[in-house]
Design a protein around this motif. Structure first.
Motif, PDB file in Angstrom:
ATOM      1  N   ILE A 180       0.907  -1.077  -0.012  1.00  0.00           N
ATOM      2  CA  ILE A 180       0.019   0.110  -0.163  1.00  0.00           C
ATOM      3  C   ILE A 180       0.922   1.347  -0.171  1.00  0.00           C
ATOM      4  O   ILE A 180       0.708   2.099  -0.630  1.00  0.00           O
ATOM      5  CB  ILE A 180      -0.782   0.063   1.193  1.00  0.00           C
ATOM      6  CG1 ILE A 180      -1.780  -1.262   1.133  1.00  0.00           C
ATOM      7  CG2 ILE A 180      -1.833   1.492   1.403  1.00  0.00           C
ATOM      8  CD1 ILE A 180      -2.829  -1.452   2.382  1.00  0.00           C
ATOM      9  N   ALA A 181       1.865   1.307   0.641  1.00  0.00           N
ATOM     10  CA  ALA A 181       2.708   2.407   0.854  1.00  0.00           C
ATOM     11  C   ALA A 181       3.472   2.647  -0.424  1.00  0.00           C
ATOM     12  O   ALA A 181       3.593   3.756  -0.858  1.00  0.00           O
ATOM     13  CB  ALA A 181       3.564   2.238   2.273  1.00  0.00           C
ATOM     14  N   PHE A 183       2.452   1.851  -3.459  1.00  0.00           N
ATOM     15  CA  PHE A 183       1.460   2.363  -4.192  1.00  0.00           C
ATOM     16  C   PHE A 183       1.143   3.723  -4.110  1.00  0.00           C
ATOM     17  O   PHE A 183       1.070   4.483  -5.198  1.00  0.00           O
ATOM     18  CB  PHE A 183       0.018   1.531  -4.181  1.00  0.00           C
ATOM     19  CG  PHE A 183      -1.070   2.051  -5.143  1.00  0.00           C
ATOM     20  CD1 PHE A 183      -0.963   1.398  -6.412  1.00  0.00           C
ATOM     21  CD2 PHE A 183      -1.636   3.080  -4.664  1.00  0.00           C
ATOM     22  CE1 PHE A 183      -2.224   1.757  -7.269  1.00  0.00           C
ATOM     23  CE2 PHE A 183      -2.660   3.518  -5.861  1.00  0.00           C
ATOM     24  CZ  PHE A 183      -2.769   2.683  -7.078  1.00  0.00           C
ATOM     25  N   GLU A 184       1.145   4.103  -3.016  1.00  0.00           N
ATOM     26  CA  GLU A 184       0.958   5.588  -2.537  1.00  0.00           C
ATOM     27  C   GLU A 184       2.052   6.500  -3.249  1.00  0.00           C
ATOM     28  O   GLU A 184       1.963   7.626  -3.543  1.00  0.00           O
ATOM     29  CB  GLU A 184       0.733   5.875  -1.146  1.00  0.00           C
ATOM     30  CG  GLU A 184      -0.639   5.461  -0.512  1.00  0.00           C
ATOM     31  CD  GLU A 184      -0.697   5.469   0.903  1.00  0.00           C
ATOM     32  OE1 GLU A 184       0.220   5.406   1.699  1.00  0.00           O
ATOM     33  OE2 GLU A 184      -1.971   5.733   1.440  1.00  0.00           O
ATOM     34  N   ARG A 187       1.168   7.726  -6.714  1.00  0.00           N
ATOM     35  CA  ARG A 187       0.029   8.232  -7.099  1.00  0.00           C
ATOM     36  C   ARG A 187       0.624   9.622  -7.808  1.00  0.00           C
ATOM     37  O   ARG A 187       1.277  10.410  -7.297  1.00  0.00           O
ATOM     38  CB  ARG A 187      -0.872   8.667  -5.855  1.00  0.00           C
ATOM     39  CG  ARG A 187      -1.414   7.240  -5.614  1.00  0.00           C
ATOM     40  CD  ARG A 187      -2.461   7.551  -4.298  1.00  0.00           C
ATOM     41  NE  ARG A 187      -3.799   7.959  -4.750  1.00  0.00           N
ATOM     42  CZ  ARG A 187      -4.339   9.239  -4.275  1.00  0.00           C
ATOM     43  NH1 ARG A 187      -3.638  10.213  -3.391  1.00  0.00           N
ATOM     44  NH2 ARG A 187      -5.479   9.485  -4.607  1.00  0.00           N
ATOM     45  N   ALA A 189       0.592  13.714  -8.732  1.00  0.00           N
ATOM     46  CA  ALA A 189       0.542  14.814  -7.773  1.00  0.00           C
ATOM     47  C   ALA A 189      -0.786  15.805  -7.928  1.00  0.00           C
ATOM     48  O   ALA A 189      -1.295  16.130  -6.951  1.00  0.00           O
ATOM     49  CB  ALA A 189       1.765  15.882  -8.014  1.00  0.00           C
ATOM     50  N   TRP A 190      -1.273  15.372  -8.968  1.00  0.00           N
ATOM     51  CA  TRP A 190      -2.645  16.241  -9.247  1.00  0.00           C
ATOM     52  C   TRP A 190      -3.939  15.666  -8.730  1.00  0.00           C
ATOM     53  O   TRP A 190      -4.818  16.196  -8.501  1.00  0.00           O
ATOM     54  CB  TRP A 190      -2.865  16.650 -11.040  1.00  0.00           C
ATOM     55  CG  TRP A 190      -2.706  15.229 -11.859  1.00  0.00           C
ATOM     56  CD1 TRP A 190      -1.693  14.887 -12.555  1.00  0.00           C
ATOM     57  CD2 TRP A 190      -3.852  14.307 -11.972  1.00  0.00           C
ATOM     58  NE1 TRP A 190      -1.589  13.621 -13.170  1.00  0.00           N
ATOM     59  CE2 TRP A 190      -3.171  13.178 -12.815  1.00  0.00           C
ATOM     60  CE3 TRP A 190      -4.853  13.962 -11.732  1.00  0.00           C
ATOM     61  CZ2 TRP A 190      -3.545  12.103 -13.284  1.00  0.00           C
ATOM     62  CZ3 TRP A 190      -5.684  12.926 -11.823  1.00  0.00           C
ATOM     63  CH2 TRP A 190      -5.016  11.848 -12.871  1.00  0.00           C
ATOM     64  N   LYS A 191      -3.630  14.565  -8.223  1.00  0.00           N
ATOM     65  CA  LYS A 191      -4.950  13.805  -7.627  1.00  0.00           C
ATOM     66  C   LYS A 191      -5.346  14.492  -6.128  1.00  0.00           C
ATOM     67  O   LYS A 191      -4.713  15.116  -5.619  1.00  0.00           O
ATOM     68  CB  LYS A 191      -4.589  12.252  -7.220  1.00  0.00           C
ATOM     69  CG  LYS A 191      -4.500  11.614  -8.307  1.00  0.00           C
ATOM     70  CD  LYS A 191      -5.604  10.364  -8.181  1.00  0.00           C
ATOM     71  CE  LYS A 191      -5.491   9.306  -9.416  1.00  0.00           C
ATOM     72  NZ  LYS A 191      -6.280   8.366  -9.535  1.00  0.00           N
ATOM     73  N   PRO A 192      -6.555  14.853  -6.111  1.00  0.00           N
ATOM     74  CA  PRO A 192      -6.992  15.746  -4.905  1.00  0.00           C
ATOM     75  C   PRO A 192      -6.857  15.171  -3.683  1.00  0.00           C
ATOM     76  O   PRO A 192      -6.841  13.874  -3.291  1.00  0.00           O
ATOM     77  CB  PRO A 192      -8.569  15.953  -5.221  1.00  0.00           C
ATOM     78  CG  PRO A 192      -9.023  14.792  -6.070  1.00  0.00           C
ATOM     79  CD  PRO A 192      -7.792  14.358  -6.718  1.00  0.00           C
TER      80      PRO A 192
END
Lengths: 200, 467
Positions: A180-181, A183-184, A187, A189-192
């Motif tokens: 999970i870490a 994957f994060e 992500r 940068a533009w994701k809110p």
């Protein structure tokens, strides 16, 4: 969660299709913040009618509900599962379950046994001819039986394994905390984020 | 390999592929929280000593219980008040942003996400509420979850899930004037049934869908769950990008360009295969209304109450008999002759500004019929403020309707806005289940246009009936 292998209890015939979760427990019972004690809300509107099946003596103590197709449609309220479980139900048998209800049931150890509608009708006949008949549900063998009648039911193998073992989903997922870490980190940068605007 | 929109969004969120029968572990981009389905989840975290993993991907609001009058006073019902207070305490303790009753951004959870620009194409969005499917209008994978899953997302920001099957719902052609997104989705549900979408994510496509505004697309995706589907989606396009541009949480500057480049890929590839396909001719659709006690029991308003005797399938026949008995309707009655006492305009299905504008246009210069009570409940405080800036509230009030504060209200009657036993409503909400709007209440699901016309005539009507 308690492991589930087999269960035997009084079968309750519920001759209705599209039993939505508003019928299983009306919204007025959803205001509570506790996780137990929802049995009074179970089928509250229907139980006000004294001819309703759960108001009939041998069925009152039922623990295996045999219902028409499309059981648990509508609202995502897990309270529907809690109400059934708090009342004493361990199994619901139906030809079709709504997805969210089925998922919720699997988290709480309430078995959703998916049978052919013809098998449901056979069970209805048996339970109506001899009220109080015990129904045995065997999760290992994936069978539901009453008297000399036995039917196979469907359940996905993963849910079945979790029920048999009584496993907690969050603990299983946290075994993959590193993934999970990882994957994060990827992500965009533009994701809110929900952090209030202007806050640090 | 050619992939559908749903498959693309799914694949982009897989933290870990399940082996054998194991589900995939799916990352969740946005978690919406409200007071009803969260208290037991926060309790679970406390018991296990777990934090909220990503409070910065979580947002809460108060919507289901909140009254729509006197919101400056404490909630009168002590049980509702406790539930709302519990959410406030939990958000404080776990560091979750909350828009409480009275706040300028408060509103129905599925109205405020898009409004803030938090719902964006290609995201995974969950909420302990089945109408989370609303957010799929942006090309997001958005679905409702139970309280155990709410706890799971709070703790891990993921969910173990098996991929959904895919169904294309293609609506081609032009909708006739007066036929709205609500009529489209009611017709879809009547066609495939309340269980027809089970296990599927529906992708709405075709020229009729492409021509719809974002708010209309939200109305359609919102009711995907009423067909039993896990989610509903519409591929993002220029309409989507124009809606998002400039919203508070939409990307800005260079990030907007990067996002746009990504969003433009979010379409079902040429040659991708759906597990099921349904076609609907938009030109054949007319205003739709439900006559029964599940959202699949609907017909064009020009028809009559159906005769159960004419239904071949035994389960459906029995269901229709029970529904007509509950609804107190006689087979053969023209649907237009059905008299209502209440009209409800609002909900996460039809409580947005375009819905209020459409209804106000019908009501302008007209009066709500004597003996009919009409409640107008904006989906959010922002919608309410927008409506007031356009003077819509004056139209509603002049017509004799009640202009209320924002919330879920009579859609499910968890607050004091309820039908009394035996009362009948025309409602722009999403569920006509027995007792949904109040014990013994009877619900006909309709579009905002039909709701407004019905309020004027007192019987189920379209705006055309007013001339």
């Amino acid at each position: 969660m308690e492991p589930f292998t087999t269960h035997t209890g009084v079968g309750v015939p519920l001759r209705r299709s599209n039993v939505d979760t508003d019928q299983i427990i009306p919204a007025v019972y959803l205001k509570r913040v506790s996780r137990t004690g929802f049995e009074d809300g179970l089928f509250a509107a229907w139980r006000a009618d004294e001819t309703f099946v759960l108001n009939q003596e041998p069925f009152r103590a039922g623990s295996v509900l045999v219902a028409g197709p499309d059981f648990g449609t509508g609202s995502s309220r897990e309270h529907a599962v809690w109400a059934l479980a708090d009342y004493g139900f361990r199994v619901v048998v139906s030809a079709r379950f709504a997805d969210i209800f089925r998922g919720n049931a699997g988290k709480q150890g309430l078995l959703t046994a998916e049978c052919e509608q013809s098998d449901v009708e056979q069970l209805w006949k048996i339970l109506e001819n001899e009220p109080g008949t015990a129904v045995t549900v065997d999760l290992t063998a994936k069978t539901v039986s009453a008297k000399d009648f036995t039917a196979r039911f469907r359940i996905d193998d993963y849910t079945r394994w979790r029920l048999l073992e009584g496993l907690d989903d969050i603990a299983l997922t946290l075994r993959h905390a590193d993934a999970i870490a990882e994957f994060e980190k990827s992500r965009p940068a533009w994701k809110p984020v929900t952090t209030p605007l202007g806050a640090a | 390999m050619a992939r559908t929109l749903a498959e693309k969004v799914w694949d982009a969120h897989v933290v870990r592929r399940g082996e054998g029968d194991e589900p995939d572990l799916l990352y969740i981009d946005l978690h919406l929280v409200h007071e009803v389905t969260s208290p037991q989840a926060f309790d679970g975290l406390r018991l296990a000593g777990r934090p909220v993993r990503r409070p910065d991907l979580t947002i809460a609001t108060e919507d289901h219980n909140v009254p729509t009058v006197d919101i400056d006073k404490p909630i009168a019902d002590p049980v509702s008040r406790t539930q709302v207070d519990t959410l406030r305490r939990n958000c404080e303790e776990f560091g979750v942003r909350l828009h409480p009753m009275g706040d300028a951004e408060q509103g129905i959870v599925h109205v405020i996400g898009p409004q803030l620009g938090l719902t964006q194409p290609g995201m995974t969005v969950v909420c302990g509420d089945s109408h989370t499917s609303t957010h799929g209008a942006f090309g997001a994978m958005a679905f409702g979850i139970g309280t155990s899953e709410v706890e799971h997302v709070l703790a891990t920001q993921t969910l173990p899930l098996r991929p959904f099957k895919t169904m294309a719902i293609t609506v081609d052609g032009e909708l006739a004037p007066g036929v709205t997104a609500k009529d489209v989705i009611l017709a879809v549900i009547a066609k495939i049934g309340t269980g027809g979408g089970q296990g599927y994510v529906l992708e709405y496509r075709g020229s009729a869908i492409e021509a719809l505004s974002m708010e209309a697309r939200m109305t359609i995706c919102n009711m995907s769950i009423e067909a039993g589907a896990r989610a509903g989606m519409v591929a993002p396009d220029e309409t989507t990008f124009a809606y998002l541009s400039g919203r508070p949480h939409a990307p800005k500057g260079e990030e907007w360009n990067a996002a746009l480049e990504n969003w433009r890929q979010l379409r079902t590839d040429e040659g991708a295969e759906f597990d099921a396909e349904v076609h609907i001719d938009a030109t054949s659709l007319t205003p739709f209304v439900t006559w029964g006690t599940n959202p699949g029991q609907g017909l064009p308003l020009s028809e009559r109450v159906p005769d159960p005797e004419a239904i071949a399938d035994e389960n459906e026949r029995v269901a229709a008999e029970k529904a007509l008995a509950y609804m107190d309707l006689t087979p053969g009655t023209p649907l237009r002759d059905i008299t209502v006492d209440t009209v409800f305009l609002g909900s996460c299905t039809n409580g947005r500004i375009e819905d209020l504008r459409a209804a106000a246009e019908v009501l302008r210069g007209r009066q709500v019929a004597k003996d009919v009570r009409m409640l107008v409940v904006p989906g959010s405080m922002k919608v309410r403020a927008q409506a007031e800036s356009e003077g819509l509230h004056k139209v509603f009030i002049a017509a004799g309707a009640e202009w209320r504060q924002a919330g879920c209200s009579m859609c499910l009657g968890m607050n004091p806005d309820q039908l009394r036993p035996g009362e009948r409503s025309a409602s722009t909400s999403n569920r006509n289940f027995e007792g949904r709007q109040g014990k013994g209440g009877r619900t006909h699901l309709v579009s905002p246009l039909v709701a407004a016309a019905t309020a004027v005539r007192g019987t189920l009507s379209t705006p055309d009936d007013l001339f």
